[in-house]
Write an enzyme that holds these catalytic residues in place. Structure first.
Site, PDB file in Angstrom:
ATOM      1  N   LYS A  14      87.004  54.369 -60.266  1.00 27.00           N
ATOM      2  CA  LYS A  14      86.505  53.424 -59.263  1.00 27.00           C
ATOM      3  C   LYS A  14      85.062  53.001 -59.564  1.00 27.00           C
ATOM      4  CE  LYS A  14      87.153  56.434 -55.920  1.00 27.00           C
ATOM      5  NZ  LYS A  14      87.682  57.612 -56.656  1.00 27.00           N
ATOM      6  N   ARG A  88      88.259  56.528 -46.724  1.00 27.21           N
ATOM      7  CA  ARG A  88      89.023  57.664 -47.226  1.00 27.21           C
ATOM      8  C   ARG A  88      89.911  58.270 -46.155  1.00 27.21           C
ATOM      9  NH1 ARG A  88      85.095  58.906 -51.707  1.00 27.21           N
ATOM     10  NH2 ARG A  88      85.966  60.563 -52.962  1.00 27.21           N
ATOM     11  N   ARG A 127      82.694  63.932 -67.242  1.00 24.31           N
ATOM     12  CA  ARG A 127      81.868  62.865 -66.657  1.00 24.31           C
ATOM     13  C   ARG A 127      80.381  63.222 -66.618  1.00 24.31           C
ATOM     14  NH1 ARG A 127      83.407  60.279 -60.963  1.00 24.31           N
ATOM     15  NH2 ARG A 127      83.505  62.438 -60.237  1.00 24.31           N
ATOM     16  N   ARG A 161      77.551  66.123 -62.059  1.00 27.90           N
ATOM     17  CA  ARG A 161      77.608  66.367 -60.625  1.00 27.90           C
ATOM     18  C   ARG A 161      77.986  67.811 -60.312  1.00 27.90           C
ATOM     19  NH1 ARG A 161      81.112  61.453 -58.311  1.00 27.90           N
ATOM     20  NH2 ARG A 161      81.878  63.176 -57.040  1.00 27.90           N
ATOM     21  N   ARG A 172      89.287  68.381 -53.765  1.00 28.33           N
ATOM     22  CA  ARG A 172      89.157  66.927 -53.603  1.00 28.33           C
ATOM     23  C   ARG A 172      90.511  66.240 -53.718  1.00 28.33           C
ATOM     24  NH1 ARG A 172      84.828  66.632 -58.088  1.00 28.33           N
ATOM     25  NH2 ARG A 172      84.775  64.364 -57.947  1.00 28.33           N
TER      26      ARG A 172
HETATM   27  P1  ADP Z   1      84.730  60.689 -56.622  1.00 30.12           P
HETATM   28  O1  ADP Z   1      83.917  59.999 -57.679  1.00 30.12           O
HETATM   29  O2  ADP Z   1      85.172  62.031 -57.035  1.00 30.12           O
HETATM   30  O3  ADP Z   1      85.843  59.849 -56.072  1.00 30.12           O
HETATM   31  P2  ADP Z   1      82.659  60.255 -54.599  1.00 30.12           P
HETATM   32  O4  ADP Z   1      81.409  60.144 -55.373  1.00 30.12           O
HETATM   33  O5  ADP Z   1      83.258  59.007 -54.073  1.00 30.12           O
HETATM   34  O6  ADP Z   1      83.745  61.063 -55.448  1.00 30.12           O
HETATM   35  O7  ADP Z   1      82.477  61.254 -53.404  1.00 30.12           O
HETATM   36  C1  ADP Z   1      81.914  62.546 -53.574  1.00 30.12           C
HETATM   37  C2  ADP Z   1      82.012  63.342 -52.289  1.00 30.12           C
HETATM   38  O8  ADP Z   1      81.294  62.665 -51.243  1.00 30.12           O
HETATM   39  C3  ADP Z   1      83.407  63.533 -51.716  1.00 30.12           C
HETATM   40  O9  ADP Z   1      84.099  64.632 -52.304  1.00 30.12           O
HETATM   41  C4  ADP Z   1      83.113  63.739 -50.236  1.00 30.12           C
HETATM   42  O10 ADP Z   1      82.620  65.035 -50.000  1.00 30.12           O
HETATM   43  C5  ADP Z   1      81.974  62.770 -49.995  1.00 30.12           C
HETATM   44  N1  ADP Z   1      82.449  61.424 -49.608  1.00 30.12           N
HETATM   45  C6  ADP Z   1      82.267  60.263 -50.309  1.00 30.12           C
HETATM   46  N2  ADP Z   1      82.812  59.214 -49.663  1.00 30.12           N
HETATM   47  C7  ADP Z   1      83.365  59.720 -48.520  1.00 30.12           C
HETATM   48  C8  ADP Z   1      84.093  59.141 -47.439  1.00 30.12           C
HETATM   49  N3  ADP Z   1      84.370  57.822 -47.397  1.00 30.12           N
HETATM   50  N4  ADP Z   1      84.503  59.966 -46.441  1.00 30.12           N
HETATM   51  C9  ADP Z   1      84.232  61.286 -46.459  1.00 30.12           C
HETATM   52  N5  ADP Z   1      83.565  61.893 -47.454  1.00 30.12           N
HETATM   53  C10 ADP Z   1      83.124  61.126 -48.483  1.00 30.12           C
HETATM   54  P1  ADP Z   2      85.720  57.619 -59.806  1.00 29.64           P
HETATM   55  O1  ADP Z   2      84.554  56.774 -59.372  1.00 29.64           O
HETATM   56  O2  ADP Z   2      87.039  57.059 -59.390  1.00 29.64           O
HETATM   57  O3  ADP Z   2      85.587  59.059 -59.429  1.00 29.64           O
HETATM   58  P2  ADP Z   2      84.605  57.256 -62.498  1.00 29.64           P
HETATM   59  O4  ADP Z   2      84.498  55.783 -62.654  1.00 29.64           O
HETATM   60  O5  ADP Z   2      83.376  58.035 -62.239  1.00 29.64           O
HETATM   61  O6  ADP Z   2      85.748  57.602 -61.403  1.00 29.64           O
HETATM   62  O7  ADP Z   2      85.340  57.808 -63.815  1.00 29.64           O
HETATM   63  C1  ADP Z   2      85.562  59.211 -64.023  1.00 29.64           C
HETATM   64  C2  ADP Z   2      85.332  59.561 -65.503  1.00 29.64           C
HETATM   65  O8  ADP Z   2      86.362  58.953 -66.305  1.00 29.64           O
HETATM   66  C3  ADP Z   2      84.015  59.016 -66.078  1.00 29.64           C
HETATM   67  O9  ADP Z   2      83.517  59.961 -66.981  1.00 29.64           O
HETATM   68  C4  ADP Z   2      84.405  57.704 -66.784  1.00 29.64           C
HETATM   69  O10 ADP Z   2      83.553  57.425 -67.898  1.00 29.64           O
HETATM   70  C5  ADP Z   2      85.831  58.015 -67.244  1.00 29.64           C
HETATM   71  N1  ADP Z   2      86.728  56.838 -67.178  1.00 29.64           N
HETATM   72  C6  ADP Z   2      86.769  55.879 -66.213  1.00 29.64           C
HETATM   73  N2  ADP Z   2      87.755  54.983 -66.445  1.00 29.64           N
HETATM   74  C7  ADP Z   2      88.371  55.396 -67.579  1.00 29.64           C
HETATM   75  C8  ADP Z   2      89.481  54.883 -68.361  1.00 29.64           C
HETATM   76  N3  ADP Z   2      90.149  53.782 -67.965  1.00 29.64           N
HETATM   77  N4  ADP Z   2      89.826  55.559 -69.474  1.00 29.64           N
HETATM   78  C9  ADP Z   2      89.152  56.664 -69.849  1.00 29.64           C
HETATM   79  N5  ADP Z   2      88.112  57.209 -69.187  1.00 29.64           N
HETATM   80  C10 ADP Z   2      87.710  56.579 -68.049  1.00 29.64           C
END
Ligand code: ADP
Ligand code: ADP
Ligand code: ZN
Length: 217
Positions: A14, A88, A127, A161, A172
C-alpha cells in the site's frame, strides 16, 4: 481527481503504491500508520498511549485514527486523497463516508491489493524505510542503489520498524482478517471495489492501479 482507499494486509504494498501516486499524480497520501508513528516518536500523550499497542500489532482505537483523519481532511487537499491503512474497521469506514460527505467529497475507488500470506513474512522482514523522506525499500526486491544511502534524498537514516517482526506480523494478520477484511464485502456492496494482483512486480502493480484510476476520472 479521485479519492481512493488502498486496502490490503500488512506488507501488501500500500505504502509503496501510495508514494508513486503522490509523485506521479500529485495526490495526497494519508497514512494513519505514518501519523501514529510520528506521534510515537514525537512523544505526545497520544503517541505514548498507542506505542505498545502498535508494537504488539494490534489496532489502535477507532476514535484515535478517525480523529487523525478528520484533522487532515479539513486541512486542504491536492489532487485527491489516497487513504493508506485507513479505514481498518467497519466503524472507520462509516466515519470516512461521513467525513468526506461533510467536505462535499466522495470515495471513487477502493483498491484491494491481493497477495498470499506466505509472501508477507518475506515482505515485512526485508522492509526498511528512509527516516527523512519516507521512501520504502526491501532488502531483496527493492534495495538502495548505494548500500546505506536513500536513492531519493541521499539520507543515511534508514530504519526498520519495531513491529516488523514475525510475532507482531502474526497479530497484525489476525487483526486484518477479523476486523479489516469485512470491508471488502462492505465496499463490494457499495460498488466501489476493484482488485489488483499485489504479487506482481512493483511497476506492474502500479500500472493496474493507474488503469483503475484512469477509468474513474
Ligand atoms: P502496515 O504497513 O503493516 O499495513 P501501518 O503502517 O498501516 O501498517 O500500521 C501500523 C500500525 O499502526 C498498525 O499495526 C496499527 O497498530 C496502527 N494503525 C494504523 N492504521 C490504523 C487504523 N486505521 N486503525 C487502527 N490502527 C491503525
Ligand atoms: P504496506 O504499506 O502495505 O504495509 P509496503 O508498501 O510497505 O506495504 O511494502 C512492504 C515491503 O514489500 C516493502 O519492503 C516494499 O519495498 C516491498 N514491496 C512492495 N510492493 C512489492 C511488490 N509488488 N513486489 C515486491 N516487493 C514489494
Ligand atoms: Zn530518503
Amino acid at each position: 481527481m479521485a479519492n481512493i482507499i488502498l486496502l490490503g494486509p500488512p506488507g501488501a504494498g500500500k505504502g509503496t503504491q501510495a508514494r508513486k501516486l503522490v509523485d506521479e499524480r500529485g495526490m495526497v497520501q494519508l497514512s494513519t500508520g505514518d501519523m501514529l508513528r510520528e506521534a510515537k516518536t514525537s512523544g505526545t500523550e497520544m503517541g505514548k498511549k498507542v506505542a505498545e499497542v502498535m508494537d504488539r500489532g494490534e489496532l489502535v482505537t477507532d476514535e484515535i485514527v478517525i480523529g487523525l483523519i478528520e484533522e487532515k481532511l479539513s486541512s486542504g487537499q491536492g489532487n485527491g486523497f489516497i487513504f493508506d491503512g485507513f479505514p481498518r474497521t467497519l466503524p472507520q469506514a462509516d466515519a470516512l463516508g461521513r467525513l468526506l460527505a461533510k467536505i462535499g467529497q466522495k470515495l471513487d475507488a477502493v483498491i484491494e491489493m491481493r497477495v498470499d500470506d506466505e509472501v508477507l513474512v518475506h515482505r515485512i522482514s526485508g522492509r526498511f524505510t528512509c527516516g527523512k523522506c519516507g521512501e520504502v525499500y526491501h532488502d531483496a526486491t527493492k534495495p538502495t542503489k548505494v548500500a546505506g544511502t536513500c536513492d531519493v534524498c541521499g539520507s543515511t537514516d534508514l530504519r526498520r520498524r519495531a513491529d516488523d517482526n514475525e510475532e507482531s506480523l502474526r497479530t497484525r494478520l489476525m487483526e486484518y482478517y477479523k476486523k479489516t477484511s469485512p470491508l471488502i464485502g462492505y465496499y463490494y456492496h457499495a460498488g466501489d471495489l476493484f482488485g489488483v494482483d499485489g504479487l506482481a512486480e512493483i511497476d506492474d502493480v502500479a500500472a493496474s492501479v493507474a488503469a483503475i484510476l484512469d477509468q474513474q476520472v
